[in-house]
Design a protein around this motif. Structure first.
Motif, PDB file in Angstrom:
ATOM      1  N   ALA A  69       0.835  -1.198   0.000  1.00 45.42           N
ATOM      2  CA  ALA A  69       0.000   0.000   0.000  1.00 45.42           C
ATOM      3  C   ALA A  69       0.872   1.251   0.000  1.00 45.42           C
ATOM      4  O   ALA A  69       2.104   1.159  -0.009  1.00 45.42           O
ATOM      5  N   ASP A  70       0.213   2.424   0.027  1.00 46.01           N
ATOM      6  CA  ASP A  70       0.984   3.655  -0.165  1.00 46.01           C
ATOM      7  C   ASP A  70       0.567   4.814   0.711  1.00 46.01           C
ATOM      8  O   ASP A  70       1.171   5.889   0.615  1.00 46.01           O
ATOM      9  N   THR A  71      -0.441   4.672   1.551  1.00 48.03           N
ATOM     10  CA  THR A  71      -0.892   5.805   2.356  1.00 48.03           C
ATOM     11  C   THR A  71      -0.939   5.446   3.832  1.00 48.03           C
ATOM     12  O   THR A  71      -1.048   4.267   4.206  1.00 48.03           O
ATOM     13  N   PRO A  72      -0.896   6.452   4.701  1.00 48.38           N
ATOM     14  CA  PRO A  72      -1.033   6.175   6.131  1.00 48.38           C
ATOM     15  C   PRO A  72      -2.391   5.581   6.480  1.00 48.38           C
ATOM     16  O   PRO A  72      -2.524   4.886   7.492  1.00 48.38           O
ATOM     17  N   TYR A  73      -3.391   5.823   5.625  1.00 45.62           N
ATOM     18  CA  TYR A  73      -4.735   5.296   5.886  1.00 45.62           C
ATOM     19  C   TYR A  73      -4.785   3.789   5.655  1.00 45.62           C
ATOM     20  O   TYR A  73      -5.486   3.066   6.350  1.00 45.62           O
ATOM     21  N   ASP A  74      -4.017   3.315   4.668  1.00 44.81           N
ATOM     22  CA  ASP A  74      -3.886   1.872   4.460  1.00 44.81           C
ATOM     23  C   ASP A  74      -3.226   1.227   5.678  1.00 44.81           C
ATOM     24  O   ASP A  74      -3.655   0.174   6.153  1.00 44.81           O
ATOM     25  N   ILE A  75      -2.160   1.857   6.149  1.00 44.77           N
ATOM     26  CA  ILE A  75      -1.417   1.302   7.279  1.00 44.77           C
ATOM     27  C   ILE A  75      -2.290   1.242   8.523  1.00 44.77           C
ATOM     28  O   ILE A  75      -2.302   0.241   9.253  1.00 44.77           O
ATOM     29  N   GLU A  76      -3.054   2.307   8.750  1.00 45.71           N
ATOM     30  CA  GLU A  76      -3.948   2.324   9.911  1.00 45.71           C
ATOM     31  C   GLU A  76      -5.023   1.248   9.806  1.00 45.71           C
ATOM     32  O   GLU A  76      -5.295   0.527  10.776  1.00 45.71           O
ATOM     33  N   ALA A  77      -5.629   1.135   8.640  1.00 43.49           N
ATOM     34  CA  ALA A  77      -6.681   0.129   8.446  1.00 43.49           C
ATOM     35  C   ALA A  77      -6.141  -1.278   8.636  1.00 43.49           C
ATOM     36  O   ALA A  77      -6.758  -2.116   9.313  1.00 43.49           O
ATOM     37  N   ALA A  78      -4.992  -1.560   8.039  1.00 47.82           N
ATOM     38  CA  ALA A  78      -4.410  -2.896   8.137  1.00 47.82           C
ATOM     39  C   ALA A  78      -3.984  -3.217   9.564  1.00 47.82           C
ATOM     40  O   ALA A  78      -4.195  -4.341  10.052  1.00 47.82           O
ATOM     41  N   SER A  79      -3.407  -2.223  10.241  1.00 46.75           N
ATOM     42  CA  SER A  79      -2.911  -2.475  11.598  1.00 46.75           C
ATOM     43  C   SER A  79      -4.041  -2.811  12.560  1.00 46.75           C
ATOM     44  O   SER A  79      -3.849  -3.582  13.503  1.00 46.75           O
ATOM     45  N   LYS A  80      -5.217  -2.257  12.312  1.00 48.23           N
ATOM     46  CA  LYS A  80      -6.376  -2.560  13.152  1.00 48.23           C
ATOM     47  C   LYS A  80      -6.785  -4.020  13.026  1.00 48.23           C
ATOM     48  O   LYS A  80      -7.492  -4.554  13.898  1.00 48.23           O
ATOM     49  N   CYS A  81      -6.346  -4.666  11.946  1.00 48.73           N
ATOM     50  CA  CYS A  81      -6.655  -6.076  11.711  1.00 48.73           C
ATOM     51  C   CYS A  81      -5.452  -6.983  11.991  1.00 48.73           C
ATOM     52  O   CYS A  81      -5.530  -8.191  11.774  1.00 48.73           O
ATOM     53  N   GLY A  82      -4.346  -6.392  12.404  1.00 46.97           N
ATOM     54  CA  GLY A  82      -3.144  -7.181  12.650  1.00 46.97           C
ATOM     55  C   GLY A  82      -2.373  -7.554  11.398  1.00 46.97           C
ATOM     56  O   GLY A  82      -1.553  -8.474  11.417  1.00 46.97           O
ATOM     57  N   VAL A  83      -2.613  -6.823  10.307  1.00 50.81           N
ATOM     58  CA  VAL A  83      -1.930  -7.086   9.039  1.00 50.81           C
ATOM     59  C   VAL A  83      -0.802  -6.068   8.855  1.00 50.81           C
ATOM     60  O   VAL A  83      -1.031  -4.862   8.949  1.00 50.81           O
ATOM     61  N   GLY A  84       0.403  -6.544   8.596  1.00 50.82           N
ATOM     62  CA  GLY A  84       1.526  -5.660   8.343  1.00 50.82           C
ATOM     63  C   GLY A  84       1.508  -5.117   6.932  1.00 50.82           C
ATOM     64  O   GLY A  84       0.950  -5.743   6.016  1.00 50.82           O
TER      65      GLY A  84
END
Length: 221
Positions: free
Chosen positions: A167-182
């Protein structure tokens, strides 16, 4: 756990479309009398329209009134005008082929609509390679809420620890981290390293990751 699958964001990750999305929003807002400057809208690209519209104009909603009309106009601009002008991110097709060769299961996880996605994948030159996806229709709320990533995990039927997202945005990182996905993040979406600080690793673009594939998380599966 052994890596089994990769989630793929599309805009800014596989196709260089983030500036075009910002311009489409500017023109869509302008069509209904709202002046939205590029420097205000550009940092929000990566969020879904349900988040962008009220952030730009307080009181507007994607669900009704001018907000709904603006969202529809933006979608039309992306599909009918901007998609055909976009370039793939460097190395997108080659990286997808490499991951497929490595027997990784690939699934798209995007805030785009299904109608938009078709043109975006063609622009990225991977439309013949990727057919499994979660889109805005699979989620009640868009990124940075985790709904789209959760939907992708549900389709994959694998543990979060067995998946990584590109991914490429901080919003992707936030969404994924909430699910435990790196997340492996790319700079080609236009966000700086500080904004992408929650990523497992940061590369310039898919070609940069491909060049380092054997040393990356993907190569160590």
């Amino acid at each position: 756990m052994k890596l089994q699958a990769v989630m793929l964001d599309v805009d800014g990750t596989l196709v260089l479309s983030n500036d075009a999305h910002a311009q489409a929003w500017i023109e869509a807002f302008a069509a209904f009398g709202y002046d939205v400057p590029f420097d205000k809208i550009r940092p929000l690209i990566g969020m879904g329209g349900d988040k962008v519209i009220p952030k730009m104009v307080s009181g507007l909603s994607e669900e009704e009134g001018d907000g709904k009309k603006i969202a529809q106009r933006r979608k039309e601009l992306i599909i009918n005008r901007f998609s055909s002008t976009l370039d793939p991110a460097p190395g997108s097709r080659e990286l997808v082929l490499k991951m497929q060769h490595q027997k990784l299961r690939l699934i798209i996880a995007t805030s785009a609509t299904a109608d938009e996605l078709s043109g975006l994948l063609k622009a990225a030159r991977v439309d013949d390679l990727l057919d499994e996806a979660t889109t805005s229709s699979d989620a009640e709320a868009s990124k940075p809420e985790p709904d789209i990533v959760e939907a992708a995990l549900s389709k994959l039927q694998v543990e979060a620890s067995q998946v990584v997202m590109l991914a490429d945005t901080p919003y992707d990182i936030e969404a994924a981290s909430k699910c435990g996905v790196g997340v492996i993040a790319f700079r080609c979406g236009g966000f700086d390293d500080a904004s992408l600080g929650g990523a497992l690793a940061i590369y310039d673009d898919p070609a940069d990751l491909l060049a380092d594939y054997d040393n990356s998380i993907l190569g160590k599966k």
